[in-house]
Design an enzyme around this catalytic site. Sequence first.
Site, short mmCIF file in Angstrom:
data_model
loop_
_atom_site.label_atom_id
_atom_site.label_comp_id
_atom_site.label_asym_id
_atom_site.label_seq_id
_atom_site.Cartn_x
_atom_site.Cartn_y
_atom_site.Cartn_z
N GLU A 328 0.80 -1.22 0.00
CA GLU A 328 0.00 0.00 0.00
C GLU A 328 0.84 1.28 0.00
O GLU A 328 0.52 2.23 0.70
CB GLU A 328 -0.93 0.02 1.22
CG GLU A 328 -1.90 -1.14 1.25
CD GLU A 328 -2.71 -1.22 2.54
OE1 GLU A 328 -3.91 -1.47 2.44
OE2 GLU A 328 -2.15 -1.04 3.63
C1 TNX Z 1 -4.38 -3.96 4.49
S1 TNX Z 1 -2.96 -6.40 4.09
C2 TNX Z 1 -3.11 -3.79 4.98
C3 TNX Z 1 -2.94 -3.38 6.38
C4 TNX Z 1 -4.26 -3.27 7.08
C5 TNX Z 1 -5.15 -4.40 6.65
C6 TNX Z 1 -6.43 -4.47 7.38
C7 TNX Z 1 -1.82 -5.41 3.94
C8 TNX Z 1 -0.63 -5.91 3.35
N1 TNX Z 1 -1.99 -4.14 4.32
O1 TNX Z 1 -2.25 -2.16 6.43
O2 TNX Z 1 -4.02 -3.33 8.45
O3 TNX Z 1 -5.42 -4.22 5.29
O4 TNX Z 1 -7.18 -5.56 7.03
#
Ligand code: TNX
Length: 575
Positions: A328
């Site tokens: 992300e």
């Molecule tokens: C996505 S899964 C994220 C996290 C969040 C999560 C919550 C991922 C690699 N990154 O930053 O905590 O969703 O479900």
Amino acid sequence: MGGMMVGAAGGLAAEPDGPGAREGLPSLVPLPVSVEERSGAKFALGSDTDIRTEAGSAEARRVGEHLAEILRRSTGYPVPVSDASPTDTSGIQLLLADADPVVGEQGYQLDTSPDGVTIRAEHAAGLFSGVQTLRQLLPPEVESATVTDADWTVPGVSITDYPRFGHRSVMLDVARHFHPVDHVKHYIDQAARYKVNHLHLHLTDDQGWRIQIDSWPRLTTYGGSTQVGGGPGGYFTKDDYREIVEYAADRHITVVPEIDMPGHTNAALASYAELNCDGIAPPLRTDIEVGYSSLCVDLPLTYEFVADVIREVAELTPGPYIHIGGDEADATTDEDYALFMSRVIPIVEATGKQVMGWHEIANTDIPTDAVPQFWSTSTSHEGVRAAAERGAKVLMSPANKTYLDHKYDATTQLGLQWAGFVEVRDTYEWDPGIHVEGVSESSILGVESPLFTETIVTTDDMEYMAFPRLPSVAEVGWTRAEARDWDDFRLRLAGQAAHWEVLDLNFYRSPQIPWPDAEHPPGTCSAPAWSATEVYLAGDVVSHAGREWTAKWWTRGEQPGTTGEWGVWRDEGSC
Ligand code: TNX
């Protein structure tokens, strides 16, 4: 002694074996490769039972001590541990000789006889797995924290067992809400019971930095000082962290530390103004937004920072992997992201560790020994496919199948739902070997169930979200796909509840699972069992999940208890 093969049903239908015997075999999770029942070979633990471990193996001795501790606590028997000797084969034997080579690195054989229980493996990891199976073969009171009265009988069995995937992991996010050493140890204990052998710790995120780094002390003293919701946060000193690593190692669990970058770095950027492109430190954040922070890719200091952090974390890490996050990174351009990874991955490799990262790292030119962790809800990803084709192994944690932070259904108070609801059945009915297009079984390293903690504060919260989904994903990682069957699994999972009651685990009573009811033991429902393929008309009565249900109108395939107030089935109470 006539053995009877027990199929996928895990022995639920076995005959009672004399007065006072518990009916059939206890249900095992994860399901072993083969379980043969041997009536007449049951073994009763007594005050004279001892544990004999492979002579000369300190590792086998550690597994023996681990088992002895559990047995002493619940039975009150002294359970001495000593070296095995060829002339005395009674009691509980943990041996590193003569196992069928099919058990491999992590598998075991477990055989009972009237004189004792013998577990054989090629390595201590296999003995440890065999011991977890033995715990499930004993009455649930074996999990008691205090001395209890129970029929300490191990049923007559011959088990051969080994995992489908060598890497079975859970992840705990200690950044969003800090979870102190005790919470982590508690989680390790629960995971170890289901033959999980890796613990991925999400140590850093926007809301907090949780691992002491001597060369950048403000990361924790300032960057660790809060958490989601604005509470006081916290962090692990290096000694705390070593304590976790050692506690995990005693349970054959390897810790994989994650330092998430270049995004998810607000806590670091807030702690050191000079890490920001504009030289200005942002405020600490306690909300749950994602995708707004980024390390400054053009800044030379960024890579000195990364090298210091990775060096100190690597020193604390006996395991082979360091996880560098990479998810992300919405505030980093694609070019910057690729440049960042091309500089950071060699920094990790220079410490002798292998890189793990969320699957976005596979959009860049990663080395073949780097492991992308697949977390998407989609079933295709070009970067991951191409990395696998070049020989990389992939760790599987699709969010809609394995995310323990997600709500079970609309009524779940805790949790998020960006990947949809994740009920127990969702976590069970998928196959890591065919899940992602173009990524076949041989490219799969293993399976992980992550617990992000935006909404998870207490150990009660952790238990509620992890149980019963953690054991479900653990079975997906351990048991061959052909041997897995939902209708069988839900019964075996229900059989685990008695252990969880003794452990006082705060588990979610999913309507998909026929939980035992203490007042109405299973088997006393008189109505025919509900079937997914049968057509029912108004007034038809079935039993399902330990309760009786009346159809309100025509229905087929709609499971009682899953559609709430307006569903077709009227709940008539437990039976
Ligand atoms: C996505 S899964 C994220 C996290 C969040 C999560 C919550 C991922 C690699 N990154 O930053 O905590 O969703 O479900």
